[in-house]
Design a protein around this motif. Structure first.
Motif, PDB file in Angstrom:
ATOM      1  N   TYR A   1      -9.419  29.759 -31.047  1.00 40.10           N
ATOM      2  CA  TYR A   1     -10.720  30.190 -30.537  1.00 40.10           C
ATOM      3  C   TYR A   1     -11.552  30.878 -31.617  1.00 40.10           C
ATOM      4  CZ  TYR A   1      -9.095  29.386 -25.746  1.00 40.10           C
ATOM      5  OH  TYR A   1      -8.634  28.825 -24.577  1.00 40.10           O
ATOM      6  N   VAL A   2     -12.840  30.616 -31.577  1.00 38.38           N
ATOM      7  CA  VAL A   2     -13.766  31.329 -32.456  1.00 38.38           C
ATOM      8  C   VAL A   2     -13.942  32.742 -31.901  1.00 38.38           C
ATOM      9  CG1 VAL A   2     -16.096  31.405 -33.418  1.00 38.38           C
ATOM     10  CG2 VAL A   2     -14.962  29.193 -33.057  1.00 38.38           C
ATOM     11  N   VAL A   3     -13.496  33.731 -32.680  1.00 37.89           N
ATOM     12  CA  VAL A   3     -13.563  35.125 -32.216  1.00 37.89           C
ATOM     13  C   VAL A   3     -14.492  35.971 -33.076  1.00 37.89           C
ATOM     14  CG1 VAL A   3     -11.282  35.049 -31.149  1.00 37.89           C
ATOM     15  CG2 VAL A   3     -11.505  35.759 -33.544  1.00 37.89           C
ATOM     16  N   GLY A   4     -15.032  35.390 -34.128  1.00 41.01           N
ATOM     17  CA  GLY A   4     -15.998  36.103 -34.963  1.00 41.01           C
ATOM     18  C   GLY A   4     -16.933  35.122 -35.621  1.00 41.01           C
ATOM     19  N   LEU A   5     -18.211  35.443 -35.658  1.00 39.43           N
ATOM     20  CA  LEU A   5     -19.196  34.574 -36.305  1.00 39.43           C
ATOM     21  C   LEU A   5     -20.367  35.407 -36.796  1.00 39.43           C
ATOM     22  CD1 LEU A   5     -20.463  31.850 -37.094  1.00 39.43           C
ATOM     23  CD2 LEU A   5     -21.381  31.698 -34.770  1.00 39.43           C
ATOM     24  N   ILE A   6     -20.622  35.331 -38.095  1.00 34.50           N
ATOM     25  CA  ILE A   6     -21.808  35.937 -38.700  1.00 34.50           C
ATOM     26  C   ILE A   6     -22.432  34.886 -39.606  1.00 34.50           C
ATOM     27  CG2 ILE A   6     -22.698  37.742 -40.213  1.00 34.50           C
ATOM     28  CD1 ILE A   6     -20.299  39.464 -39.431  1.00 34.50           C
ATOM     29  N   ASP A   7     -23.665  34.516 -39.354  1.00 38.55           N
ATOM     30  CA  ASP A   7     -24.341  33.578 -40.250  1.00 38.55           C
ATOM     31  C   ASP A   7     -25.815  33.928 -40.437  1.00 38.55           C
ATOM     32  OD1 ASP A   7     -25.424  32.765 -37.835  1.00 38.55           O
ATOM     33  OD2 ASP A   7     -24.963  30.638 -38.088  1.00 38.55           O
ATOM     34  N   GLY A   8     -26.122  35.221 -40.316  1.00 37.28           N
ATOM     35  CA  GLY A   8     -27.516  35.644 -40.433  1.00 37.28           C
ATOM     36  C   GLY A   8     -27.934  36.139 -41.801  1.00 37.28           C
ATOM     37  N   TYR A   9     -26.987  36.316 -42.716  1.00 40.36           N
ATOM     38  CA  TYR A   9     -27.329  36.809 -44.053  1.00 40.36           C
ATOM     39  C   TYR A   9     -27.773  35.664 -44.956  1.00 40.36           C
ATOM     40  CZ  TYR A   9     -24.704  41.009 -42.656  1.00 40.36           C
ATOM     41  OH  TYR A   9     -24.245  42.131 -42.009  1.00 40.36           O
ATOM     42  N   SER A  10     -28.615  35.997 -45.939  1.00 37.17           N
ATOM     43  CA  SER A  10     -29.101  34.971 -46.854  1.00 37.17           C
ATOM     44  C   SER A  10     -28.830  35.297 -48.318  1.00 37.17           C
ATOM     45  CB  SER A  10     -30.614  34.773 -46.673  1.00 37.17           C
ATOM     46  OG  SER A  10     -31.313  35.989 -46.941  1.00 37.17           O
ATOM     47  N   GLY A  11     -28.619  36.571 -48.653  1.00 37.39           N
ATOM     48  CA  GLY A  11     -28.518  36.965 -50.051  1.00 37.39           C
ATOM     49  C   GLY A  11     -27.100  37.042 -50.584  1.00 37.39           C
ATOM     50  N   TRP A  12     -27.014  37.338 -51.873  1.00 39.49           N
ATOM     51  CA  TRP A  12     -25.723  37.492 -52.528  1.00 39.49           C
ATOM     52  C   TRP A  12     -25.896  38.403 -53.737  1.00 39.49           C
ATOM     53  CZ3 TRP A  12     -25.386  36.077 -57.650  1.00 39.49           C
ATOM     54  CH2 TRP A  12     -26.406  35.235 -58.130  1.00 39.49           C
ATOM     55  N   GLY A  13     -24.777  38.907 -54.240  1.00 42.05           N
ATOM     56  CA  GLY A  13     -24.817  39.754 -55.420  1.00 42.05           C
ATOM     57  C   GLY A  13     -23.417  39.996 -55.950  1.00 42.05           C
ATOM     58  N   MET A  14     -23.329  40.571 -57.140  1.00 32.21           N
ATOM     59  CA  MET A  14     -22.046  40.772 -57.799  1.00 32.21           C
ATOM     60  C   MET A  14     -21.403  42.106 -57.436  1.00 32.21           C
ATOM     61  SD  MET A  14     -23.173  39.358 -61.555  1.00 32.21           S
ATOM     62  CE  MET A  14     -21.603  39.771 -62.301  1.00 32.21           C
ATOM     63  N   SER A  15     -22.205  43.066 -57.009  1.00 39.44           N
ATOM     64  CA  SER A  15     -21.710  44.406 -56.738  1.00 39.44           C
ATOM     65  C   SER A  15     -20.802  44.452 -55.519  1.00 39.44           C
ATOM     66  CB  SER A  15     -22.899  45.357 -56.523  1.00 39.44           C
ATOM     67  OG  SER A  15     -22.499  46.569 -55.924  1.00 39.44           O
ATOM     68  N   ASP A  16     -19.879  45.431 -55.499  1.00 37.02           N
ATOM     69  CA  ASP A  16     -19.025  45.659 -54.334  1.00 37.02           C
ATOM     70  C   ASP A  16     -19.846  45.976 -53.086  1.00 37.02           C
ATOM     71  OD1 ASP A  16     -16.725  45.194 -55.706  1.00 37.02           O
ATOM     72  OD2 ASP A  16     -16.169  47.298 -55.953  1.00 37.02           O
ATOM     73  N   ARG A  17     -21.062  46.458 -53.293  1.00 32.06           N
ATOM     74  CA  ARG A  17     -21.913  46.792 -52.149  1.00 32.06           C
ATOM     75  C   ARG A  17     -22.261  45.560 -51.321  1.00 32.06           C
ATOM     76  NH1 ARG A  17     -27.031  49.783 -54.231  1.00 32.06           N
ATOM     77  NH2 ARG A  17     -26.968  48.009 -55.666  1.00 32.06           N
ATOM     78  N   TRP A  18     -22.097  44.364 -51.912  1.00 27.32           N
ATOM     79  CA  TRP A  18     -22.395  43.126 -51.193  1.00 27.32           C
ATOM     80  C   TRP A  18     -21.226  42.643 -50.335  1.00 27.32           C
ATOM     81  CZ3 TRP A  18     -26.729  40.542 -50.249  1.00 27.32           C
ATOM     82  CH2 TRP A  18     -27.859  40.854 -50.996  1.00 27.32           C
ATOM     83  N   LYS A  19     -20.070  43.262 -50.487  1.00 25.20           N
ATOM     84  CA  LYS A  19     -18.866  42.783 -49.801  1.00 25.20           C
ATOM     85  C   LYS A  19     -19.035  42.662 -48.283  1.00 25.20           C
ATOM     86  CE  LYS A  19     -15.094  43.935 -51.685  1.00 25.20           C
ATOM     87  NZ  LYS A  19     -13.900  44.688 -52.186  1.00 25.20           N
ATOM     88  N   PRO A  20     -19.710  43.607 -47.615  1.00 16.89           N
ATOM     89  CA  PRO A  20     -19.836  43.495 -46.148  1.00 16.89           C
ATOM     90  C   PRO A  20     -20.883  42.495 -45.675  1.00 16.89           C
ATOM     91  CG  PRO A  20     -20.107  45.781 -46.921  1.00 16.89           C
ATOM     92  CD  PRO A  20     -20.263  44.891 -48.090  1.00 16.89           C
ATOM     93  N   PHE A  21     -21.607  41.860 -46.601  1.00 11.49           N
ATOM     94  CA  PHE A  21     -22.759  41.068 -46.193  1.00 11.49           C
ATOM     95  C   PHE A  21     -22.589  39.571 -46.432  1.00 11.49           C
ATOM     96  CE2 PHE A  21     -24.404  45.333 -47.317  1.00 11.49           C
ATOM     97  CZ  PHE A  21     -24.806  45.720 -46.056  1.00 11.49           C
ATOM     98  N   GLY A  22     -21.367  39.095 -46.342  1.00 10.83           N
ATOM     99  CA  GLY A  22     -21.121  37.661 -46.432  1.00 10.83           C
ATOM    100  C   GLY A  22     -20.980  37.046 -45.051  1.00 10.83           C
ATOM    101  N   ASN A  23     -21.579  35.905 -44.849  1.00 12.69           N
ATOM    102  CA  ASN A  23     -21.428  35.201 -43.572  1.00 12.69           C
ATOM    103  C   ASN A  23     -20.010  34.640 -43.443  1.00 12.69           C
ATOM    104  OD1 ASN A  23     -24.149  35.593 -42.851  1.00 12.69           O
ATOM    105  ND2 ASN A  23     -24.765  33.798 -44.039  1.00 12.69           N
ATOM    106  N   GLN A  24     -19.515  34.573 -42.206  1.00 15.29           N
ATOM    107  CA  GLN A  24     -18.145  34.095 -42.024  1.00 15.29           C
ATOM    108  C   GLN A  24     -17.878  33.633 -40.596  1.00 15.29           C
ATOM    109  OE1 GLN A  24     -15.232  37.660 -41.529  1.00 15.29           O
ATOM    110  NE2 GLN A  24     -16.766  38.331 -43.011  1.00 15.29           N
ATOM    111  N   VAL A  25     -16.834  32.815 -40.464  1.00 15.99           N
ATOM    112  CA  VAL A  25     -16.305  32.405 -39.163  1.00 15.99           C
ATOM    113  C   VAL A  25     -14.853  32.861 -39.106  1.00 15.99           C
ATOM    114  CG1 VAL A  25     -15.736  30.472 -37.654  1.00 15.99           C
ATOM    115  CG2 VAL A  25     -17.805  30.383 -39.036  1.00 15.99           C
ATOM    116  N   LEU A  26     -14.441  33.408 -37.953  1.00 16.45           N
ATOM    117  CA  LEU A  26     -13.064  33.849 -37.762  1.00 16.45           C
ATOM    118  C   LEU A  26     -12.483  33.112 -36.562  1.00 16.45           C
ATOM    119  CD1 LEU A  26     -11.026  35.964 -38.927  1.00 16.45           C
ATOM    120  CD2 LEU A  26     -11.717  37.456 -37.046  1.00 16.45           C
TER     121      LEU A  26
END
Length: 284
Positions: A173-198
């Motif tokens: 079952y799909v239990v997590g879905l985030i696909d609203g982010y558009s940006g990216w970066g090299m810093s650790d500060r970007w770690k929480p802002f990646g789109n994903q499916v779980l």
């Protein structure tokens, strides 16, 4: 040629090549808010000197809720209920009498899974892309620069390009879905802002995470049941990354840290994990 003209030409070349370099990079501002993987259904009410907190689990996997309060007396009461384990799609109501209206005084944290459930599988029959496709293994298990932590030690990075199809490696079952982010970066500060499916496998009790998917790249929704090989998302370049790729990770529920721990596989597709080498081609 005068010194002035030479300097002008050198400056023009610097600006020209500088623009080429800048155009190959992408500069984004960090998102102003975190997007939820799903919405938790919480209801609070107070009547007759009785505070009621009702929590519903909206997804098809167990969840753990951590209940805390900055008020020490209230926190002590909540410790009798926390962590609160809820099975898939289950709900529970906590009643606290004689302590007044506690709305706004109770903080609710959430972790996926139930660490008490046994893991029943350590192999995947399919790679995270369609049959007949092949991609290079950009980074494997226990490797630098990023696969050496509690949450990523047994992850795989594949060289999918933006828009390439991601397919499920397991039934679940799909239990997590985030696909609203558009940006990216090299810093650790970007770690929480990646789109994903779980995706959660109710048989093995393992979670499969497909990361860095493109904005609006989800092909499924929360609650969908998916099968091995089914397209679930489009690959992208979001969150903490320097290039487009698919970050694939298997998790087991764990009590420490964020609640999910990277889980080691013996094999994935037709490949034994211990034999894999960086930059080798892997065909599904």
């Amino acid at each position: 040629m005068s010194h002035f003209t030479l300097k002008q030409n050198l400056l023009s070349l610097f600006i020209f090549f500088g623009c080429l370099v800048l155009s190959s990079c992408s500069f984004h501002s960090l998102p102003k808010e975190r997007l939820p993987a799903f919405e938790i259904d919480v209801d609070q009410k107070y009547e007759n000197d009785e505070y009621q907190l009702s929590i519903k689990n909206p997804v098809h996997c167990p969840l753990r809720f951590l209940l805390t309060s900055p008020d020490e007396e209230v926190n002590e009461i909540l410790s009798d209920y926390s962590p609160l384990y809820l099975d898939a799609k289950a709900d529970s109501t906590i009643i606290i009498k004689g302590k007044g209206d506690l709305e706004g005084k109770v903080k609710i944290g959430m972790k996926w899974g139930n660490s008490n459930l046994p893991i029943t599988n350590n192999s995947l029959a399919s790679l995270p892309y369609p049959k007949g496709k092949r991609y290079k293994l950009l980074q494997g298990n226990n490797s630098n620069p990023t696969h050496h932590t509690f949450g990523s030690r047994y992850a795989f990075d594949f060289t999918l390009k933006i828009g390439d199809t991601i397919a499920s490696t397991q039934n679940g079952y799909v239990v997590g879905l985030i696909d609203g982010y558009s940006g990216w970066g090299m810093s650790d500060r970007w770690k929480p802002f990646g789109n994903q499916v779980l995706v959660y496998d109710t048989t093995s009790h393992l979670f499969a995470m497909y990361g860095h998917i493109k904005q609006d790249g989800g092909l499924v929704k929360i609650g969908d049941y998916v099968t091995v090989g089914q397209p679930i998302a489009l690959s992208g370049k979001t969150g903490q990354t320097t290039e487009a790729h698919l970050h694939f990770n298997i998790f087991q529920a764990h009590e420490e840290r964020g609640g999910l721990k990277s889980y080691p596989l013996d094999s994935i597709g037709k490949y034994e994990v211990k034999t894999l080498k960086r930059n080798q081609w892997m065909e599904n």
